[in-house]
Design a protein around this motif. Structure first.
Motif, PDB file in Angstrom:
ATOM      1  N   ASP A   1       8.332  -0.850  -8.484  1.00 58.63           N
ATOM      2  CA  ASP A   1       7.011  -0.864  -9.131  1.00 58.63           C
ATOM      3  C   ASP A   1       6.958  -1.931 -10.219  1.00 58.63           C
ATOM      4  OD1 ASP A   1       6.269   1.205  -7.525  1.00 58.63           O
ATOM      5  OD2 ASP A   1       6.831   2.774  -8.988  1.00 58.63           O
TER       6      ASP A   1
ATOM      7  N   TYR B   1       3.188  -2.922 -10.372  1.00 56.60           N
ATOM      8  CA  TYR B   1       2.254  -1.822 -10.083  1.00 56.60           C
ATOM      9  C   TYR B   1       2.594  -0.635 -10.968  1.00 56.60           C
ATOM     10  CZ  TYR B   1       0.450  -4.317  -6.044  1.00 56.60           C
ATOM     11  OH  TYR B   1      -0.157  -5.242  -5.250  1.00 56.60           O
TER      12      TYR B   1
ATOM     13  N   PHE C   1       6.971  -5.549  -8.813  1.00 57.48           N
ATOM     14  CA  PHE C   1       5.702  -6.005  -8.232  1.00 57.48           C
ATOM     15  C   PHE C   1       4.511  -5.759  -9.161  1.00 57.48           C
ATOM     16  CE2 PHE C   1       8.527  -5.775  -4.615  1.00 57.48           C
ATOM     17  CZ  PHE C   1       8.189  -6.897  -3.888  1.00 57.48           C
TER      18      PHE C   1
ATOM     19  N   THR D   1       8.526   4.269  -3.267  1.00 60.44           N
ATOM     20  CA  THR D   1       9.073   3.134  -4.039  1.00 60.44           C
ATOM     21  C   THR D   1       9.866   3.721  -5.190  1.00 60.44           C
ATOM     22  OG1 THR D   1       7.166   3.078  -5.513  1.00 60.44           O
ATOM     23  CG2 THR D   1       7.077   1.642  -3.573  1.00 60.44           C
TER      24      THR D   1
ATOM     25  N   THR E   1       0.858  -5.747   1.334  1.00 62.26           N
ATOM     26  CA  THR E   1       0.398  -5.837  -0.049  1.00 62.26           C
ATOM     27  C   THR E   1       1.401  -6.614  -0.911  1.00 62.26           C
ATOM     28  OG1 THR E   1      -0.449  -3.621   0.293  1.00 62.26           O
ATOM     29  CG2 THR E   1      -0.511  -4.460  -1.962  1.00 62.26           C
ATOM     30  N   VAL E   2       2.684  -6.492  -0.576  1.00 57.60           N
ATOM     31  CA  VAL E   2       3.693  -7.129  -1.427  1.00 57.60           C
ATOM     32  C   VAL E   2       4.237  -8.421  -0.794  1.00 57.60           C
ATOM     33  CG1 VAL E   2       4.378  -4.993  -2.581  1.00 57.60           C
ATOM     34  CG2 VAL E   2       5.512  -5.668  -0.449  1.00 57.60           C
TER      35      VAL E   2
ATOM     36  N   ILE F   1      11.730  -0.062  -1.446  1.00 56.24           N
ATOM     37  CA  ILE F   1      10.434   0.213  -0.824  1.00 56.24           C
ATOM     38  C   ILE F   1      10.714   0.804   0.550  1.00 56.24           C
ATOM     39  CG2 ILE F   1       8.302  -0.797   0.098  1.00 56.24           C
ATOM     40  CD1 ILE F   1       8.535  -2.957  -2.035  1.00 56.24           C
TER      41      ILE F   1
ATOM     42  N   GLN G   1      -0.024   2.031   0.561  1.00 62.41           N
ATOM     43  CA  GLN G   1      -0.506   0.660   0.832  1.00 62.41           C
ATOM     44  C   GLN G   1       0.270   0.074   2.021  1.00 62.41           C
ATOM     45  OE1 GLN G   1      -2.897  -0.844  -0.959  1.00 62.41           O
ATOM     46  NE2 GLN G   1      -3.074   0.854  -2.436  1.00 62.41           N
TER      47      GLN G   1
ATOM     48  N   LYS H   1       1.786   3.513  -7.405  1.00 58.28           N
ATOM     49  CA  LYS H   1       0.507   2.966  -6.954  1.00 58.28           C
ATOM     50  C   LYS H   1       0.660   2.190  -5.619  1.00 58.28           C
ATOM     51  CE  LYS H   1      -3.020   3.963  -9.668  1.00 58.28           C
ATOM     52  NZ  LYS H   1      -2.539   5.290 -10.170  1.00 58.28           N
ATOM     53  N   LEU H   2       1.896   1.869  -5.241  1.00 60.03           N
ATOM     54  CA  LEU H   2       2.083   1.144  -3.971  1.00 60.03           C
ATOM     55  C   LEU H   2       2.109   2.097  -2.777  1.00 60.03           C
ATOM     56  CD1 LEU H   2       4.716  -1.615  -4.808  1.00 60.03           C
ATOM     57  CD2 LEU H   2       2.488  -1.974  -3.729  1.00 60.03           C
TER      58      LEU H   2
ATOM     59  N   ILE I   1       3.688   1.755   3.130  1.00 58.38           N
ATOM     60  CA  ILE I   1       4.699   2.109   2.136  1.00 58.38           C
ATOM     61  C   ILE I   1       4.625   3.603   1.872  1.00 58.38           C
ATOM     62  CG2 ILE I   1       5.459   1.752  -0.256  1.00 58.38           C
ATOM     63  CD1 ILE I   1       4.203  -1.065  -0.054  1.00 58.38           C
TER      64      ILE I   1
ATOM     65  N   LYS J   1       1.361  -8.001  -8.257  1.00 57.96           N
ATOM     66  CA  LYS J   1      -0.051  -7.556  -8.295  1.00 57.96           C
ATOM     67  C   LYS J   1      -0.938  -8.659  -8.857  1.00 57.96           C
ATOM     68  CE  LYS J   1      -2.866  -3.623  -9.675  1.00 57.96           C
ATOM     69  NZ  LYS J   1      -3.144  -2.802 -10.865  1.00 57.96           N
TER      70      LYS J   1
END
Ligand code: ADP
Length: 501
Positions: free
Chosen positions: A39, A44, A42, A34, A56-57, A23, A52, A48-49, A31, A93
């Protein structure tokens, strides 16, 4: 807004080939890139991260601290492992938290500072670690001593706390030692032989008892449970040791009890046997000892019937005397037998009375007169009229008549028997002195044994009971009975009884 990094082919190529999650954040902690491992980790969808915030993580509870932490880090711009010494967590997520290990790598592109975080999901490792520490605790905290030693060198590899505590060696000390160093009864060769069946896989487990010697030299008994195992590639022995001091004490106690009981039983058996023997002897004694007096009584009675003339009175008197004396004799024997029975069964009933000593003396002498042989006489004691004693009169009479009867029995005709009584300190001393056959020196030590009769007395009737019971009774009442004697000269028996004025 797509970031240049996510479109960068070199980044993609490299990052996708790595199993760790990657990341990348900018200095606003947003972010910017990634890899698919991140992905997936986590949960996603691809990319999609991106865009963010890093939070978020990261689980909510770490948000604040984490921000400053990363900020400081970005400021210092140094490559390092994150969260050394504390547990880091990520959040997927779906809200699931999981332990992570994070390495941070700051870098600059076009004067922009970024941080690349390498993230590893360490869920599996944590589970393993937990399991390991769980087993280690069981090993280390076991109250039995557990030893692990190398199957080749026999050197200890690990030894749990209890073993260290009880034996007094530290783990470092143990690591230079082998099992036969702590087993005083077993040397290296014996030990090799002992564990051979385990090494050759002939046996899966060994159990034996031996002793262990502590650092302070003390020795205690142990039961050893031994089996072979492995630590990685290394073959090791695992020994679990039970301290059996208590068990051994228990066994010892048990053995002692059995021993005690055996002695008691043997005693009881011996008593039982003795009792049986006593009965047999009693029967033969009775039949033997009673036969002679009874037949002489019978003779006298037969003769009595023949003296019908008035002037034959003195003949009648003679036989009446004989009868009376034989009956007395039988009565005395019966009294002795009864006494034996009472003494043996513990049924002696003594009755202490206060009475003039002369009363008992008179009775004894009166009865004894009937047993006197021709020319025998008894010298009556002097100065006893004022002696009042406290004693059991029956016992005194029994003892004294036994002595006087013996003096008569074991003295020839015309002999004199002296009865002497004196008062010494807190005792009354009564002597019965005769001029009879005496007691052979070598037999004197047995004279108070029940049924014992000296060699020179065997031609005279007797049971060997009288002296034995007289002594026992007197001693029960705090008195004594002793004698001195010389063969063919005479005997001197001494009764001593307590006297309170
Ligand atoms: P008993 O006279 O019935 O044999 P006692 O117990 O009275 O049994 O005496 C035990 C033995 O001691 C006698 O058999 C005899 O050998 C010896 N003894 C006892 N009194 C005398 C005594 N006054 N003179 C010689 N021997 C005696």
């Amino acid at each position: 807004m797509q970031h240049f990094l996510s479109d960068n082919h070199v980044f993609k190529l490299i990052s996708e080939g790595i199993s760790e999650g990657i990341i990348v954040v900018n200095k606003e902690q947003v972010i910017v890139a990634t890899n698919s491992a991140a992905d997936e980790m986590f949960l996603y969808d691809k990319s999609k991260l991106i865009g963010q915030p890093l939070e978020t993580v990261i689980p909510r509870r770490y948000h604040q601290g984490h921000g400053t932490h990363v900020n400081n880090f970005v400021a210092k711009s140094k490559k390092r492992q994150m969260g050394k010494g504390r547990d880091l967590h990520g959040i997927r997520k779906n809200g699931e938290e999981f332990p992570v290990e994070v390495g941070l790598n700051p870098f600059k592109i076009d004067d922009e500072t970024y941080v690349m975080a390498l993230v590893i999901d360490i869920t599996e490792r944590k589970i393993k670690e937990k399991e390991l520490s769980h087993w280690f605790r069981i090993f280390d905290e076991s109250l039995n001593e557990i030893y692990v030693f190398n199957a080749q060198s026999f050197l200890f590899v690990d030894v749990n706390k209890e073993a260290q505590r009880n034996m007094g060696y530290s783990l470092e000390e143990f690591k230079t030692m082998t099992p036969y160093n702590i087993k005083p009864e077993i040397d290296r060769n014996q030990f090799l032989k002992l564990v051979a069946p385990l090494q050759n896989s002939e046996k899966a487990k060994l159990k034996f008892e031996t002793t262990h010697q502590r650092k302070d030299g003390s020795i205690y008994p142990v039961e050893v449970h031994l089996q072979i195992s492995a630590m990685g590639e290394t073959k090791v022995f695992v020994a679990i040791i039970l301290d059996i001091t208590d068990r051994n004490n228990y066994t010892e106690r048990l053995e002692r009890k059995v021993e005690e009981r055996t002695i008691q039983l043997t005693d009881a058996l011996a008593k039982e046997r003795e009792l049986n023997e006593l009965k047999t002897r009693f029967l033969s004694l009775v039949s033997h000892e009673f036969k002679t007096p009874l037949s002489s009584i019978l003779t006298s009675i037969t003769l009595l019937g023949k003296y019908t003339q008035t002037e034959q009175q003195d003949k009648r008197d003679k036989h009446v005397t004989t009868i009376r004396s034989k009956v007395k004799y039988l009565d005395a024997i019966l009294n002795d037998f009864l006494s034996v029975e009472r003494l043996d069964s513990g049924n002696t009933n003594y009755k202490l009375e206060t009475f003039p000593l002369s009363k008992v003396i008179n009775e004894v002498v009166y009865d004894a007169n009937m047993l006197l042989k021709t020319g025998q006489k008894i010298n009556y004691p002097e100065d006893i009229d004022d002696l009042i004693i406290e004693f059991d009169p029956k016992t005194l009479e029994l003892a004294l008549s036994n002595l006087v009867n013996n003096a008569i029995k074991y003295s020839p005709e015309n002999a004199t028997i002296d009865l002497k009584i004196k008062h010494v300190d807190t005792n009354i001393v009564i002597n019965v002195i005769d001029e009879g056959i005496g007691i052979p020196l070598e037999e004197q030590k047995h004279i108070f044994n029940r049924y014992f009769r000296a060699e020179n007395a065997l031609l005279t009737q007797g049971t060997g009971i009288g002296l034995n019971i007289a002594k026992q009774h007197l001693e029960n009442l705090g008195g004594t009975l002793e004698f001195s004697s010389e063969e063919n000269k005479g005997s001197n028996f001494t009764i001593l009884i307590p006297y309170h004025q």
